[in-house]
Motif scaffolding. Structure first.
Motif, PDB file in Angstrom:
ATOM      1  N   THR A   1       0.865  -1.168  -0.025  1.00 23.24           N
ATOM      2  CA  THR A   1      -0.034   0.066   0.037  1.00 23.24           C
ATOM      3  C   THR A   1       0.892   1.256  -0.075  1.00 23.24           C
ATOM      4  N   HIS A   2       2.052   1.097   0.727  1.00 18.47           N
ATOM      5  CA  HIS A   2       2.739   2.300   0.811  1.00 18.47           C
ATOM      6  C   HIS A   2       3.568   2.562  -0.219  1.00 18.47           C
TER       7      HIS A   2
ATOM      8  N   LYS B   1       1.393   2.844  -3.597  1.00 24.38           N
ATOM      9  CA  LYS B   1       0.455   3.882  -3.377  1.00 24.38           C
ATOM     10  C   LYS B   1      -1.068   3.276  -3.972  1.00 24.38           C
ATOM     11  N   ALA B   2      -1.324   2.235  -3.846  1.00 25.34           N
ATOM     12  CA  ALA B   2      -2.422   1.497  -4.198  1.00 25.34           C
ATOM     13  C   ALA B   2      -3.069   1.031  -2.868  1.00 25.34           C
ATOM     14  N   THR B   3      -4.461   1.053  -3.033  1.00 28.34           N
ATOM     15  CA  THR B   3      -5.275   0.357  -1.915  1.00 28.34           C
ATOM     16  C   THR B   3      -5.416  -0.954  -2.326  1.00 28.34           C
TER      17      THR B   3
ATOM     18  N   ALA C   1       2.544  -1.084  14.054  1.00 28.62           N
ATOM     19  CA  ALA C   1       3.105   0.002  12.774  1.00 28.62           C
ATOM     20  C   ALA C   1       4.245  -0.547  12.039  1.00 28.62           C
TER      21      ALA C   1
ATOM     22  N   LEU D   1       5.385  -0.243   9.109  1.00 25.08           N
ATOM     23  CA  LEU D   1       6.230   0.653   8.288  1.00 25.08           C
ATOM     24  C   LEU D   1       7.143   1.549   9.024  1.00 25.08           C
ATOM     25  N   GLU D   2       6.842   1.952  10.455  1.00 24.09           N
ATOM     26  CA  GLU D   2       7.948   2.634  11.202  1.00 24.09           C
ATOM     27  C   GLU D   2       9.023   1.859  11.561  1.00 24.09           C
TER      28      GLU D   2
ATOM     29  N   ASN E   1      -0.146  10.916  -6.175  1.00 24.02           N
ATOM     30  CA  ASN E   1       0.432  10.018  -5.152  1.00 24.02           C
ATOM     31  C   ASN E   1       1.060   8.646  -6.041  1.00 24.02           C
ATOM     32  N   LEU E   2       0.903   8.849  -7.251  1.00 26.85           N
ATOM     33  CA  LEU E   2       1.460   7.612  -7.953  1.00 26.85           C
ATOM     34  C   LEU E   2       2.851   8.151  -8.605  1.00 26.85           C
TER      35      LEU E   2
ATOM     36  N   GLY F   1       6.034   9.262  -4.397  1.00 27.69           N
ATOM     37  CA  GLY F   1       4.598   9.488  -3.903  1.00 27.69           C
ATOM     38  C   GLY F   1       4.128  10.638  -3.698  1.00 27.69           C
TER      39      GLY F   1
ATOM     40  N   ILE G   1       9.042   6.413   9.410  1.00 24.90           N
ATOM     41  CA  ILE G   1       8.886   6.195   8.027  1.00 24.90           C
ATOM     42  C   ILE G   1       9.524   7.077   7.121  1.00 24.90           C
TER      43      ILE G   1
ATOM     44  N   ALA H   1      -6.901   4.237  -4.254  1.00 22.47           N
ATOM     45  CA  ALA H   1      -5.610   4.918  -4.375  1.00 22.47           C
ATOM     46  C   ALA H   1      -5.161   5.464  -3.023  1.00 22.47           C
ATOM     47  N   THR H   2      -3.956   4.965  -2.430  1.00 26.72           N
ATOM     48  CA  THR H   2      -3.598   5.534  -1.195  1.00 26.72           C
ATOM     49  C   THR H   2      -3.331   7.013  -1.442  1.00 26.72           C
TER      50      THR H   2
ATOM     51  N   GLY I   1       0.948  10.526  -1.562  1.00 25.35           N
ATOM     52  CA  GLY I   1      -0.119   9.307  -0.922  1.00 25.35           C
ATOM     53  C   GLY I   1       0.966   8.757   0.232  1.00 25.35           C
ATOM     54  N   ASN I   2       1.684   9.623   0.977  1.00 23.66           N
ATOM     55  CA  ASN I   2       2.275   9.277   1.970  1.00 23.66           C
ATOM     56  C   ASN I   2       1.824   9.489   3.174  1.00 23.66           C
TER      57      ASN I   2
ATOM     58  N   ASP J   1       2.064   8.497   7.417  1.00 25.44           N
ATOM     59  CA  ASP J   1       2.739   7.685   8.440  1.00 25.44           C
ATOM     60  C   ASP J   1       1.798   6.751   9.344  1.00 25.44           C
ATOM     61  N   HIS J   2       2.032   6.104  10.359  1.00 24.24           N
ATOM     62  CA  HIS J   2       1.227   5.098  11.072  1.00 24.24           C
ATOM     63  C   HIS J   2      -0.082   6.043  11.799  1.00 24.24           C
TER      64      HIS J   2
ATOM     65  N   ARG K   1      -2.564   7.567   9.485  1.00 27.62           N
ATOM     66  CA  ARG K   1      -3.411   6.603   9.131  1.00 27.62           C
ATOM     67  C   ARG K   1      -4.289   6.463  10.188  1.00 27.62           C
TER      68      ARG K   1
END
Lengths: 337, 337
Positions: free
Chosen positions: A266-267, A270-272, A318, A320-321, B44-45, B49, B107, B271-272, B304-305, B307-308, B311
């Motif tokens: 996802t990160h 950048k896609a869900t 978390a 990604l962190e 975002n793509l 990002g 991140i 899309a993120t 699209g960035n 962090d935890h 989110r």
């Protein structure tokens, strides 16, 4: 009789006016970290957010072509197949009735209604299936989620498209639920490439892997507790097992690996994506670790539909962190253990 | 001297070998629910990002063209600009040093290092800025996040690309932080279209709106508590304010509207996106509600960035489960109130 590439091409011609030609995504960071070249077929960007749009639309258009346009349609599903059937029927102007167990998430019931279906909630899955059979006996066209040649052909068009866009893959990886997507992928890859076809399954729902190894269909005792709601089916069908037996391998992966990869894909892309899509990637990584040279791997991202509780489960830790190295180590470590 | 479309075209020619031509996304469901046609420029793509890749790369390539390739690069940023500068410098083989306040999320520091920068953590933002000035005085090429003509030109190429792909927009909407993106957008839209250019700002960080209305630059007293980390700058610059004064309007929106829209756009576009990207959409909807006829609106999705902690904040309430109608009502209601 075995389905062939020609059957997938016919499906492609039927559904092309309605479905999207989804892009192939990639991440240079991922490729560098894992030492292979991954191309992701982004079916999360498909209509209804999943490859299921392909199979449902093809089954309906095939019925129209060979018999006549059905006057009404029904299906049983608590997932992406429900939205796919509702969407396809609605585009062709046919009323649809989708039977869903009442414990389905609100967002999925809402979405299925938003695509134009009548949603019928039943106490449980068994009741939903009986009700759909009753509906079928009264003349509705029933679209099963995987056990139908034209559903398989529709799902296979995703791989056909990808291989038309980018030739010379060394491998293609897809998850296995009921087996519709992997069956279509086997058919496509066999005639279009020399790629190895690899299935991926959660280790908590490994009925296809057990069946593959034993040579006969094994069934799970009850709904498996995996986070991948796209592959919670209890068993594959005779029809799909025929193609599953032609796989090079089925890789089993843990839910934790799937969760970490859902966060990272996802990160980075950048896609869900839903966890079932990340399942493909983990399978690809684990297969890749056993390869002596750099490979070019097609990863089928099944869809991007997550409800709130699934998303909470994915992001409860978390990851990604902790950085990319922790991600790579986690996937490498468990693959080598 | 005013920047012109020709300057943006020059930027485009410079950066095209390095950046992606991002797609325009759309959702038929969104268009139906809100009664306008939204096209989302999916930055975002973009590489790293975020659209910031465009400005950073253009500034560096411009320096190379007009002077010589800098021997080293520095920047101050806790956000997407940090990654953009690290990425651009690394691609051109130049060492980069990014100064970040120590409270930056792991991140983001990880990602900036992954793109090849040396990350220097400082106790606070003020110290980071002093350190960068010191670095600059010793010969490093400093790339500011918005207050530079070539950064503005780079950011403006996103709008140029979108308007080349799909002509005849009635409006284009972008968020305002320091004003680099909106300035580039004003320059592009003025010569390429007759579209209204609209800025969007969180009501908690409305310095540009206050400045726009009063005709002189207003500054916020301290870092605003908005969820949109892309627009937490205290004030715009003289350079960007010149273009901001040419906007049709600046729409102010609440953080709750931004959060709801982040959830729904993520779900519908698959899309993120970061909250700052959803800010554009809320601005577009609010502008759209005042229009008597159906409009075609370009919405710039900045990046699209997430962090935890961001989110978690976005998903603390299950808005998707409340259905599309609740979403539409929430945005319509507050726009009309």
């Amino acid at each position: 009789m075995d389905l062939r590439l020609a059957d997938l091409r016919a499906a492609q011609a039927r559904i092309n006016p309605f479905v999207l030609r989804t892009p192939l995504l990639s991440s240079r960071i991922l490729n560098r970290m894992f030492g292979h070249d991954f191309l992701f077929k982004a079916e999360n960007l498909q209509r209804v957010g999943a490859f299921k749009a392909r199979g449902a639309m093809n089954a309906l258009l095939w019925a129209k072509e060979t018999h006549s346009l059905p006057s009404r349609v029904c299906a049983v599903s608590s997932g992406n197949h429900a939205q796919a059937v509702a969407w396809a029927a609605s585009l062709l102007g046919i009323p649809s009735k989708i039977f869903m167990p009442a414990n389905v998430s609100q967002i999925k019931a809402h979405a299925t209604r938003a695509y134009g279906a009548q949603v019928v909630l039943t106490p449980d899955r068994q009741t939903a299936e009986s009700a759909a059979l009753e509906e079928q006996s009264q003349g509705a066209f029933f679209i099963p989620p995987y056990d139908h040649d034209q559903v398989i052909c529709g799902q296979g068009t995703a791989c056909v498209e990808a291989m038309e866009t980018e030739p010379s893959f060394d491998a293609v990886v897809a998850p296995i639920g009921g087996g519709g997507l992997i069956a279509g992928t086997v058919i496509a890859a066999k005639e279009l490439s020399s790629a190895s076809v690899i299935g991926a399954e959660p280790d908590k729902a490994n009925d296809a892997a057990l069946s593959f190894r034993s040579g006969r269909i094994c069934s799970l005792g009850g709904t498996p507790p995996t986070i991948c709601d796209g592959v919670r089916t209890l068993r594959v069908s005779e029809r799909t097992f025929h193609y599953i037996q032609q796989l090079e391998d089925i890789v089993e992966v843990s839910d934790e690996e799937i969760i970490i990869s859902t966060q990272w894909l996802t990160h980075l892309l950048k896609a869900t994506i839903e966890p079932t899509a990340a399942l493909s990637f983990v399978g690809a990584v684990k297969w890749g670790l056993r390869q002596p040279t750099r490979k070019r791997v097609l990863v089928l991202l099944t869809g991007g539909n997550l409800d709130h509780s699934c998303r909470s489960q994915v992001y409860s830790e978390a990851w990604l962190e902790k950085g990319l190295d922790a991600f790579v180590e986690r996937l490498r470590g468990s693959a080598l253990s």
